[in-house]
Every structure is written in structure tokens, then in C-alpha cells.
Design an enzyme around this catalytic site. Structure first.
Site: not given
Ligand code: DGJ
Length: 703
Positions: A459, A521
């Protein structure tokens, strides 16, 4: 195929021909379009006869690689300044056809064969420029290289990978723009006079603009019209820009964006641009996407994973965020039993003292408050239940509240004597510094060597700031690639999922290393229709990591049926992001069914041709179908967003089938011909509710 006749360079493969010619050392772009099935002599005669040769390299002439300061006043592809000069005039001084595409230190297309290498020399700076062209079946790959053997250091302000000049005409552009939670929205704009840029200066390719630009004819649609599309194989700052001149000619540049006046290229140094993958379609945006998908499946994705089913994961993030301990994780893993998934991924929160996002990034050792016995019991429980184990890292970041930062404050990107800008309470590490990359590699190695980990979610949650000089940005992205290289060298079987606060770095550079990237997301099924639709413009479905999450959805508060969430997520790489330990028996059954079906169809989704049938940007619905290469199987997902009384029943005409074949629609147990399905279409059978979806499997049944 590459041929050179009477100064005309002709590159052709698949459906396209690309041609330019040389006159007095200057390169004139002359054609990119449908494959020309004519002799090279004929081509040379017609291109030379069509061209105007009185103004080559100067204003309004079409150029193969545009330059500044010598009479062409439009946007340039290269800008170099040095001791008393700020103009360039590169002229051709040689060419060769290489047997294989040369490789560089940047991610690139694999399997490149015959490559045209042009060598140009700048009359002013004496720098050498190489332009590389590699024809692939599905498209052309271009890049550029600067070699400084001029005897002095120069400043490279701009150095594009690719320039394409289009003759006068009416054009539109397509870009993939967005924001966090709404990545890759396809935006079509009419080209009008002037200059326009789509770019990122965030250090990552960004949520805001993807390193992609397509030029289309003004009437191009999903199935009709011409498209020339360019995708930069790069993950850092980029620019895709165009200028439409006073004659409605269009120049498009795409390449790495060198910030703050550029970088110094020392005498003796070489600068490689990233590659650009370019496809031409004369069957609209649908064909453009299918060409990119094929090109990337065959030549970009790590061959180790390219044709291997992606793991079906359950990820812990939305179940616990930071709030978990060993007991909760063990229940979570037990909860996944019987669902058919294969990998459990432990997301953020397992390291340092990480109870929220204010600290510990950089401290890649286990948080013993949460996991007093380390990861072993968690991994053992995974093994016992037949699961593989994956773990989250954010290798590029550091919190001020961390052991790493306290020991090495100078390792964070910073400007001397100025307090750094925090975002999500964190700084970014200076990945242009090899010591930093080595340190992070060693920290990850301690975890990856000790435990049986087959999957890493990598990430990166904020853009770069506090840049002390331009070389930091240039070096940063190369440091990221260096870490990828080192990890994959040591752990060649490690599956690394790319992620950047959702789809903030969804690009072909990351796809070279990561066979799958977290698309967004925003896990809401309806929102995902749009995000996935846009992302599929350029990137193959199986590279989209899509999770079914809980309702109400954490990003939108919306309720959508579990069936619908599964249907939408199945148009890519399916996974789950909900607390499987708390599922009802009914939901468990449904999920097990989704995973079983998905595994059956996964090969089709990974290899099939995508047809976007209904755009969620234009309709109250979304529909995509995937058709196997031999047209014997298809998989279709339809979703209607809001329900209203007395709506017409949606009818969809299918695409890509064999019109002469007979097909069984499995869910309806009916047999229909390909011609009927593609001409008359199918009525969708939906429930009387919002966000109702239908999934159809279609199989050839006439032998
Ligand atoms: C952002 C990612 O996109 C999420 O999936 C999750 O991994 C969080 N970061 C964790 O901090």
C-alpha cells in the site's frame, strides 16, 4: 514488421500501420491507422507525394518527435538547456533494426522482438537521441533515450516517451480522471484550439489522472470509430498533453514529468524514458480495450502469474480496521472455512504499536500487544483450514511517531530546516536513497523469511511532498521499482497486490510487478460498476482487485444485495472484505456459491474478450460481458441501479458471439442462436428492488 524504403519507415502488425519518413535528417510523421496492404514502393511514393517538404521540423509540419527553439512553436517533446543554449535540432544520423527490444531499468513490455532504433544527433548540444519502436501484434511500443556524450553537463527540462502528430481534423480525447473513491472516470472532451495537460506531480500516477490518453474521431463510440490510445508504463509523475494548432492539427505528448526545471544529465550519462504502449482501433473504445488487455496479458504481467487464477482473498481491513487481536483473527480465519476462498490477508495494524493511523509506519516488527505469540498461531490456523496467508505493508511511508523516524529523521523526504507536511499523519521515505530501500527491504525480509507468507499487499497512502530537489522525485519511483525487483528476486513466488489508498497507483508500471491492484477503497457495488467500467478501458479485468464488503457500505452507507455485490466483484478478481466470522448461515451459503461459480468462470474472465454493453455513466444500469476467445462461452453481469415503478424491462443486445452458433443460457435453460442474442437481445430478469443484478452463463451447445 519493419521496412525501410526510400527514407520511409513503415511499422506494421495486427490491424495497424505506422509510418514516417526522413527528409534532410528530419523526421516527418505521416500515418497511423488501418494496416496498409500495399507495396513498400507504393507506400513511399504516396506518403512522399502527400507530404509537404518545405517546412519540415518547423511550424505546422507534422513531426515524429517535436523540438523547441528552431521554428516549431508548438509543445515540444524534448527540452534541453546548457551553456548558452535552450534550443535543440536533432537530425537523423543512423538507424538499425535490432533483433530484440533492448531493456532498461524501468518496467517494460516483455517479449519484444524486432525493434527499430533511430539515432539522432543534436546540432546544438551534441547530445544523442535514440527513438525505439517495437511493433507487437496488438499495438506499437515506443520509448526514447538521451545519451550525453557532449563533453559537458546539461539540464533536461522535458523528455517525452512518445509524440504523435495527427493531421488536421475533428478530434476528441478520452482520459481517465477521478478522485479517491472514484478512480478512472472516462472523460471525453472535444479538442478545441490550444494546449491541455493531464498530469500528476504527486509522485504517484494518482487517483486524479491515469497515465493514459486516447485520441478519437469525433464520432467514436464503444463499437465504432477510430482511436489512437497511449498508456505510459510508469508509476511516477507523468504528463499527457496535447496542442491543437491553428490548422486543427493535433500534437500529443506523453512521458515522465520532470519537475522543477528538470534534471541534470551529466556528461557520459544516459536517460531512458518509460515506454508507451500505443494501440490503434477502428472499432471504437471496446476494441481499444480488448487490444490493451491482450497486449498486457501476453507481455506485461509477470508470466509467473499471467495465466494463473488470482487468489480469492478475505482481507481483514473493513472487518477490524486496527482493532484486532489474536483471538479475533483466529475466529475470522475459522469463519472463512467452507467459503472456498484461499488466502487470508492481514491488513494494516499488525506492527509496531499501531492502534490507529498516527504511528508505527516504518517499524516492521510485530505488535506483541495484539499478537503476543507473533504471527505463527495465525498462520498455523490458516494452514489448518487450508488457507494461504498474506500481509500488508506500506513500505514507502514513515510516521513521525516511529522508531524508524526517531533513528533516521533524514530518511523522510524533507526540506532542510522546515517541518515536513504530514498527510494521514505520515511522511514518505526518500526512496531515491538506496540506503532507505535497503533498510526497508531488510525489514520486510525479516518478516518474509521468518513466516510462511505467499501474498503481500503493498500500500502507499499519500502523495509526496517536501521535495528538496528534482532528482528526489526522479529517483523515488525508481527506488520503488528497485524494491519490487529485490523482493521478487528473493521471493519469486510472492504474489504482490498493488494498492495506493485504493487506485492511486493503478498503472502499467505497477502491473509489471503486481498482477493485481486494489481498484478503489470504495467497495460499494454500485460505485464499483463505474470505477471498474473506467479502469477496464485500459487494464485487463483480472488485474482489478474487487472485494465484496459489508452493508451498509462503509464508504457510502448504501445497502445492496449480497448477490449484486458478488456479481459486480466477479467482473475482475473476486475477494471479500467483511467479517466472515459474523456471517449468517444464509450469507455463508451464498458466498460459497459465489466463490464456486467464480472459480468455474475465472479462466474465462482472465482470458476472455470484454464487451461493455451498458455504461453506468449513461444509464441507470451497468452491463458487461466476457466472451471466450473461441466464442464458446460467455459470462454476463447486468445491474439496474434505482428501481422505479413501471420501468421498461431492460433489453440488452449481446456482442462478440458467433452469430451462426447455438447457445444455451444456463440460468434460463433456453437455447438461442448467436444471431438472435446479438440482434434481438435478451430481456433482463430483475427483482423488484434497487440494485438488482442478474448473472448469466452462456455456452455454445451445437457441437
Ligand atoms: C488504504 C487501502 O486502500 C485500504 O485497503 C487499506 O489497506 C488501508 N489503506 C490500510 O491503512
Amino acid at each position: 514488421m519493419i521496412t525501410i524504403k526510400e527514407g520511409v519507415f513503415h511499422l506494421s502488425a495486427g490491424n495497424y500501420s505506422y509510418a514516417f519518413y526522413e527528409k534532410d535528417g528530419r523526421l516527418v510523421h505521416s500515418y497511423f491507422g488501418n494496416k496498409l496492404d500495399i507495396s513498400e514502393e507504393r507506400l513511399a511514393t504516396s506518403l512522399l507525394a502527400l507530404g509537404r517538404h518545405d517546412n519540415i521540423g518547423r511550424d505546422w509540419a507534422l513531426s515524429e518527435y517535436a523540438q523547441f527553439g528552431r521554428g516549431d512553436f508548438r509543445i515540444a517533446s524534448v527540452e534541453i538547456t546548457g551553456n548558452a543554449f535552450a534550443s535543440t535540432e536533432f537530425v537523423l544520423c543512423g538507424y538499425e533494426i535490432l533483433k530484440n527490444k533492448p531493456s532498461t531499468d524501468l518496467p517494460q513490455l516483455r517479449n519484444g522482438g524486432e525493434t527499430l532504433k533511430l539515432t539522432l544527433r543534436d546540432k546544438i548540444s551534441r547530445l544523442q537521441l535514440n527513438l525505439f519502436y517495437t511493433p507487437y501484434e496488438e499495438g506499437l511500443v515506443r520509448s526514447a533515450r538521451l545519451v550525453n556524450n557532449s563533453g559537458e553537463d546539461v539540464n533536461v527540462c522535458k523528455f517525452m516517451s512518445t509524440c504523435i502528430d495527427f493531421p488536421q481534423g475533428k478530434y476528441n480525447t478520452l482520459n481517465l480522471n477521478g478522485r479517491w473513491g472514484a478512480e478512472c472516470t472516462p472523460c471525453i472532451d472535444k479538442v478545441t484550439s490550444g494546449i491541455r495537460q493531464f498530469s500528476s506531480c504527486r509522485g504517484v500516477s494518482s487517483h486524479q489522472h491515469n497515465p493514459f490518453i486516447a485520441v478519437t474521431s469525433s464520432d467514436t463510440s464503444e463499437d465504432n470509430g477510430e482511436v489512437v490510445a497511449m498508456n505510459l508504463i510508469f508509476s511516477g509523475n507523468f504528463v499527457a498533453e496535447y496542442e491543437s494548432d491553428e490548422k486543427t492539427q493535433l500534437r500529443v505528448n506523453i512521458g515522465e514529468k520532470l519537475m522543477h526545471g528538470g534534471i541534470v544529465l551529466k556528461d557520459g550519462d544516459v536517460l531512458n524514458s518509460p515506454e508507451t504502449a500505443i494501440v490503434y482501433s477502428n472499432h471504437g473504445l471496446g476494441e481499444m480495450s480488448r487490444l490493451f488487455h491482450k497486449l498486457y496479458r501476453k507481455n506485461l504481467i509477470n508470466p509467473k502469474f499471467a495465466n494463473v487464477p488470482r487468489p480469492v482473498v478475505v482481507n481483514s481491513w473493513e472487518s477490524f480496521y486496527f482493532d484486532f487481536n489474536e483471538g479475533k483473527l483466529l475466529d475470522f480465519i475459522d469463519g472463512a472455512k467452507g467459503l472456498g476462498v484461499d488466502t487470508i490477508v492481514l491488513d494494516d495494524g499488525w506492527f509496531g504499536k499501531r492502534d490507529d493511523d498516527t504511528g508505527s509506519l516504518g517499524d516492521w516488527f510485530i505488535d506483541t500487544n495484539k499478537l503476543p505469540n507473533g504471527l505463527q498461531p495465525v498462520i498455523d490456523r490458516c494452514r489448518k483450514n487450508g488457507f494461504k496467508f498474506g500481509i500488508w505493508f506500506e513500505p514507502e511511508a514513515v510516521n513521525p511517531d516511529s522508531r524508524l523516524y526517531r533513528n533516521h529523521p533524514d530518511w523522510a523526504l524533507h526540506v532542510k530546516d522546515v517541518e515536513g507536511v504530514t498527510m494521514r499523519n505520515q511522511y514518505m521515505l526518500d526512496f531515491s536513497n538506496p540506503d532507505v530501500v535497503d533498510y526497508i527491504f531488510d525489514s520486510m525480509k525479516l518478516i518474509l523469511d521468518k513466516y510462511d507468507i505467499s501474498y503481500v499487499k503493498w500500500d502507499s497512502n499519500r502523495p509526496l511532498s517536501d521535495i528538496s530537489d528534482a532528482s528526489k522525485l526522479f529517483g523515488y519511483v525508481r527506488g520503488v521499482y528497485r524494491l519490487y525487483e529485490r523482493l521478487l528476486e528473493r521471493y519469486p513466488d510472492l504474489f504482490i497486490e498493488g494498492c495506493s489508498s485504493g487506485g492511486g497507483r493503478f498503472d502499467a508500471g505497477i502491473l509489471y510487478y503486481s498482477p493485481m491492484i486494489w481498484t478503489s477503497d470504495d467497495t460499494d457495488a454500485y460505485e464499483r460498476c463505474r470505477i471498474q467500467y473506467g479502469t477496464s478501458m485500459c487494464y485487463p479485468l483480472e488485474t482489478l482487485s474487487n472485494h465484496v464488503s459489508a452493508c451498509p457500505n462503509h464508504q457510502t452507507g448504501r445497502f445492496t444485495p449480497l448477490h449484486t455485490r458478488g456479481a459486480v466483484a466477479s467482473m475482475g478478481s473476486l475477494g471479500y472484505e467483511l467479517n466472515v466470522g459474523l456471517l449468517s448461515d444464509d450469507d455463508k451459503k451464498q458466498i460459497a456459491h459465489q466463490v464456486e461459480n467464480y472459480r468455474r468462470d475465472q479462466h474465462l474472465i482472465m482470458n476472455g474478450d470484454l464487451y461493455r454493453l451498458v455504461s453506468p455513466f449513461e444509464d441507470n444500469a451497468f452491463c458487461q460481458m466476457v466472451v471466450s476467445q473461441d466464442k464458446s462461452k460467455a459470462y454476463l453481469v447486468f445491474l439496474r441501479a434505482l428501481n422505479t415503478p413501471n420501468l421498461p424491462i431492460p433489453r440488452v443486445r449481446l456482442k462478440g458471439l458467433d452469430d451462426k452458433a447455438l447457445y444455451r443460457i444456463i440460468e434460463r435453460n433456453t437455447v438461442v442462436s448467436g444471431a438472435e442474442l446479438m440482434n434481438i437481445g435478451l430481456n433482463m430478469q430483475l427483482k423488484c428492488e434497487d440494485f438488482s443484478a442478474e448473472i448469466l452463463h452462456i455456452e455454445r451447445c451445437d457441437g
